[in-house]
Design an enzyme around this catalytic site. Sequence first.
Site, short mmCIF file in Angstrom:
data_model
loop_
_atom_site.label_atom_id
_atom_site.label_comp_id
_atom_site.label_asym_id
_atom_site.label_seq_id
_atom_site.Cartn_x
_atom_site.Cartn_y
_atom_site.Cartn_z
N ALA A 1 59.78 32.02 55.44
CA ALA A 1 60.41 30.77 55.06
C ALA A 1 59.44 29.66 54.66
CB ALA A 1 61.31 30.29 56.19
N CYS A 2 59.27 28.69 55.52
CA CYS A 2 58.66 27.41 55.16
C CYS A 2 57.20 27.53 54.77
CB CYS A 2 58.78 26.44 56.32
SG CYS A 2 60.46 26.15 56.81
N HIS A 3 56.86 26.80 53.71
CA HIS A 3 55.47 26.65 53.33
C HIS A 3 54.92 25.36 53.92
CE1 HIS A 3 55.75 30.06 50.70
NE2 HIS A 3 56.81 29.52 50.14
#
Length: 174
Positions: free
Chosen positions: A115-117
Amino acid sequence: LMGGGQEGGRRGGTENVPYIAGIGRAADMLFEQQGDKSGLEANTMHMQKMRSRLLERITAGLEESTGKTDISRVNGPLNADQRLPNTLSIGLKGVQSGRLLADIGEVVACSAGSACHSSSGPTMSYSAILKAMNVSPEFAVGTLRLSVGPNTSLEDVDFAADVIVKEATRQLNT
Protein backbone atom coordinates in the site's frame (compact mmCIF):
# COMPACT_ATOMS: atom_id res chain seq x y z
CA LEU A 1 15.98 -7.09 -21.30
CA MET A 2 17.15 -9.22 -24.16
CA GLY A 3 19.30 -12.23 -23.40
CA GLY A 4 22.50 -13.11 -25.18
CA GLY A 5 23.02 -16.03 -27.50
CA GLN A 6 23.85 -18.26 -24.53
CA GLU A 7 20.38 -17.43 -23.12
CA GLY A 8 18.56 -18.40 -26.31
CA GLY A 9 17.33 -14.80 -26.64
CA ARG A 10 15.53 -14.97 -23.29
CA ARG A 11 16.02 -12.48 -20.49
CA GLY A 12 19.69 -12.10 -19.68
CA GLY A 13 21.10 -12.98 -16.31
CA THR A 14 22.55 -15.76 -14.25
CA GLU A 15 20.30 -18.21 -12.45
CA ASN A 16 20.59 -17.98 -8.69
CA VAL A 17 21.75 -21.56 -8.16
CA PRO A 18 22.04 -21.32 -4.34
CA TYR A 19 18.42 -20.11 -4.10
CA ILE A 20 17.23 -22.82 -6.47
CA ALA A 21 19.02 -25.45 -4.37
CA GLY A 22 17.64 -23.86 -1.20
CA ILE A 23 14.02 -24.03 -2.32
CA GLY A 24 14.56 -27.65 -3.28
CA ARG A 25 15.96 -28.41 0.16
CA ALA A 26 13.08 -26.55 1.82
CA ALA A 27 10.60 -28.71 -0.11
CA ASP A 28 12.47 -31.85 0.97
CA MET A 29 12.40 -30.71 4.59
CA LEU A 30 8.68 -30.01 4.43
CA PHE A 31 7.92 -33.51 3.24
CA GLU A 32 10.36 -35.01 5.78
CA GLN A 33 8.52 -33.16 8.57
CA GLN A 34 5.07 -33.98 7.30
CA GLY A 35 5.70 -37.53 6.18
CA ASP A 36 3.23 -37.29 3.33
CA LYS A 37 0.86 -35.03 1.46
CA SER A 38 -1.79 -35.21 4.20
CA GLY A 39 0.48 -33.21 6.53
CA LEU A 40 0.76 -30.45 3.96
CA GLU A 41 -3.02 -30.45 3.57
CA ALA A 42 -3.44 -30.29 7.36
CA ASN A 43 -1.11 -27.26 7.48
CA THR A 44 -3.08 -25.60 4.71
CA MET A 45 -6.39 -26.19 6.50
CA HIS A 46 -4.93 -24.89 9.79
CA MET A 47 -3.61 -21.73 8.15
CA GLN A 48 -6.96 -21.11 6.41
CA LYS A 49 -8.68 -21.45 9.78
CA MET A 50 -6.26 -19.01 11.43
CA ARG A 51 -6.54 -16.52 8.55
CA SER A 52 -10.34 -16.66 8.70
CA ARG A 53 -10.38 -16.20 12.46
CA LEU A 54 -8.03 -13.21 12.16
CA LEU A 55 -10.36 -11.61 9.61
CA GLU A 56 -13.43 -12.33 11.73
CA ARG A 57 -11.83 -10.96 14.89
CA ILE A 58 -10.64 -7.75 13.23
CA THR A 59 -13.95 -7.18 11.46
CA ALA A 60 -16.11 -7.92 14.52
CA GLY A 61 -13.83 -5.90 16.81
CA LEU A 62 -13.99 -2.84 14.58
CA GLU A 63 -17.76 -3.13 14.19
CA GLU A 64 -18.15 -3.39 17.95
CA SER A 65 -15.78 -0.53 18.76
CA THR A 66 -17.07 1.88 16.09
CA GLY A 67 -20.68 0.81 15.58
CA LYS A 68 -19.98 0.76 11.82
CA THR A 69 -20.06 -2.21 9.45
CA ASP A 70 -18.13 -0.66 6.58
CA ILE A 71 -14.72 -0.14 8.19
CA SER A 72 -12.94 -3.19 6.75
CA ARG A 73 -12.79 -5.13 3.52
CA VAL A 74 -10.77 -8.05 2.22
CA ASN A 75 -8.45 -7.19 -0.65
CA GLY A 76 -8.68 -10.06 -3.09
CA PRO A 77 -11.24 -12.67 -4.02
CA LEU A 78 -14.40 -12.73 -1.94
CA ASN A 79 -14.30 -16.53 -2.02
CA ALA A 80 -11.85 -17.44 0.75
CA ASP A 81 -10.87 -20.65 -1.05
CA GLN A 82 -9.38 -18.54 -3.86
CA ARG A 83 -7.00 -16.70 -1.51
CA LEU A 84 -3.64 -17.83 -0.21
CA PRO A 85 -4.26 -19.92 2.90
CA ASN A 86 -1.71 -18.07 5.03
CA THR A 87 -2.15 -14.43 4.01
CA LEU A 88 -4.77 -11.82 4.83
CA SER A 89 -4.80 -8.49 3.02
CA ILE A 90 -7.35 -6.25 4.69
CA GLY A 91 -8.18 -2.61 4.03
CA LEU A 92 -9.24 -0.43 6.97
CA LYS A 93 -11.17 2.67 5.96
CA GLY A 94 -10.06 5.80 7.77
CA VAL A 95 -6.85 4.20 9.03
CA GLN A 96 -3.33 4.98 7.84
CA SER A 97 -1.47 1.67 7.78
CA GLY A 98 1.96 3.30 8.01
CA ARG A 99 1.00 5.08 11.20
CA LEU A 100 -0.65 1.93 12.57
CA LEU A 101 2.51 -0.08 11.88
CA ALA A 102 4.64 2.54 13.62
CA ASP A 103 2.49 2.14 16.72
CA ILE A 104 2.12 -1.67 16.81
CA GLY A 105 5.17 -2.88 14.89
CA GLU A 106 7.01 -3.92 18.04
CA VAL A 107 4.05 -6.07 19.13
CA VAL A 108 2.47 -7.48 15.96
CA ALA A 109 4.45 -8.51 12.89
CA CYS A 110 2.60 -7.22 9.85
CA SER A 111 3.21 -4.98 6.89
CA ALA A 112 1.44 -2.22 5.06
CA GLY A 113 0.61 -4.64 2.26
CA SER A 114 1.68 -3.20 -1.02
CA ALA A 115 0.00 0.00 0.00
CA CYS A 116 1.31 3.34 1.19
CA HIS A 117 4.37 5.02 -0.20
CA SER A 118 4.00 7.74 2.40
CA SER A 119 2.23 7.65 5.71
CA SER A 120 0.45 10.99 5.82
CA GLY A 121 -0.81 13.95 3.94
CA PRO A 122 -3.31 14.65 1.19
CA THR A 123 -1.00 13.26 -1.51
CA MET A 124 -0.84 9.79 0.04
CA SER A 125 -0.40 7.23 -2.70
CA TYR A 126 -0.84 3.49 -2.89
CA SER A 127 0.46 0.71 -5.04
CA ALA A 128 -0.45 -0.14 -8.59
CA ILE A 129 -1.25 -3.66 -7.35
CA LEU A 130 -4.05 -2.42 -5.11
CA LYS A 131 -5.27 -0.14 -7.91
CA ALA A 132 -5.35 -3.12 -10.29
CA MET A 133 -7.35 -5.04 -7.68
CA ASN A 134 -9.89 -2.17 -7.72
CA VAL A 135 -9.25 -1.31 -4.08
CA SER A 136 -10.57 2.18 -3.46
CA PRO A 137 -8.13 4.75 -2.06
CA GLU A 138 -9.98 4.98 1.24
CA PHE A 139 -9.26 1.28 1.91
CA ALA A 140 -5.91 1.07 0.10
CA VAL A 141 -4.13 3.57 2.37
CA GLY A 142 -5.23 1.48 5.37
CA THR A 143 -4.23 -1.88 3.94
CA LEU A 144 -2.46 -4.37 6.18
CA ARG A 145 -0.95 -7.67 5.12
CA LEU A 146 -0.85 -10.31 7.80
CA SER A 147 0.49 -13.84 7.59
CA VAL A 148 -0.09 -16.94 9.65
CA GLY A 149 1.85 -20.19 9.66
CA PRO A 150 1.56 -23.83 10.63
CA ASN A 151 2.52 -22.99 14.22
CA THR A 152 0.23 -19.97 14.63
CA SER A 153 -2.17 -20.53 17.52
CA LEU A 154 -5.65 -19.21 18.25
CA GLU A 155 -4.09 -17.15 21.04
CA ASP A 156 -1.61 -15.59 18.59
CA VAL A 157 -4.42 -14.63 16.21
CA ASP A 158 -6.68 -13.27 18.95
CA PHE A 159 -3.83 -11.21 20.43
CA ALA A 160 -2.87 -9.73 17.05
CA ALA A 161 -6.49 -8.93 16.20
CA ASP A 162 -7.04 -7.23 19.56
CA VAL A 163 -3.92 -5.08 19.14
CA ILE A 164 -4.89 -4.08 15.59
CA VAL A 165 -8.48 -3.27 16.56
CA LYS A 166 -7.37 -1.19 19.54
CA GLU A 167 -4.94 0.91 17.49
CA ALA A 168 -7.24 1.24 14.46
CA THR A 169 -10.06 2.36 16.74
CA ARG A 170 -7.76 4.91 18.36
CA GLN A 171 -6.92 6.31 14.91
CA LEU A 172 -10.55 6.40 13.89
CA ASN A 173 -11.48 8.31 17.04
CA THR A 174 -8.80 11.01 16.70
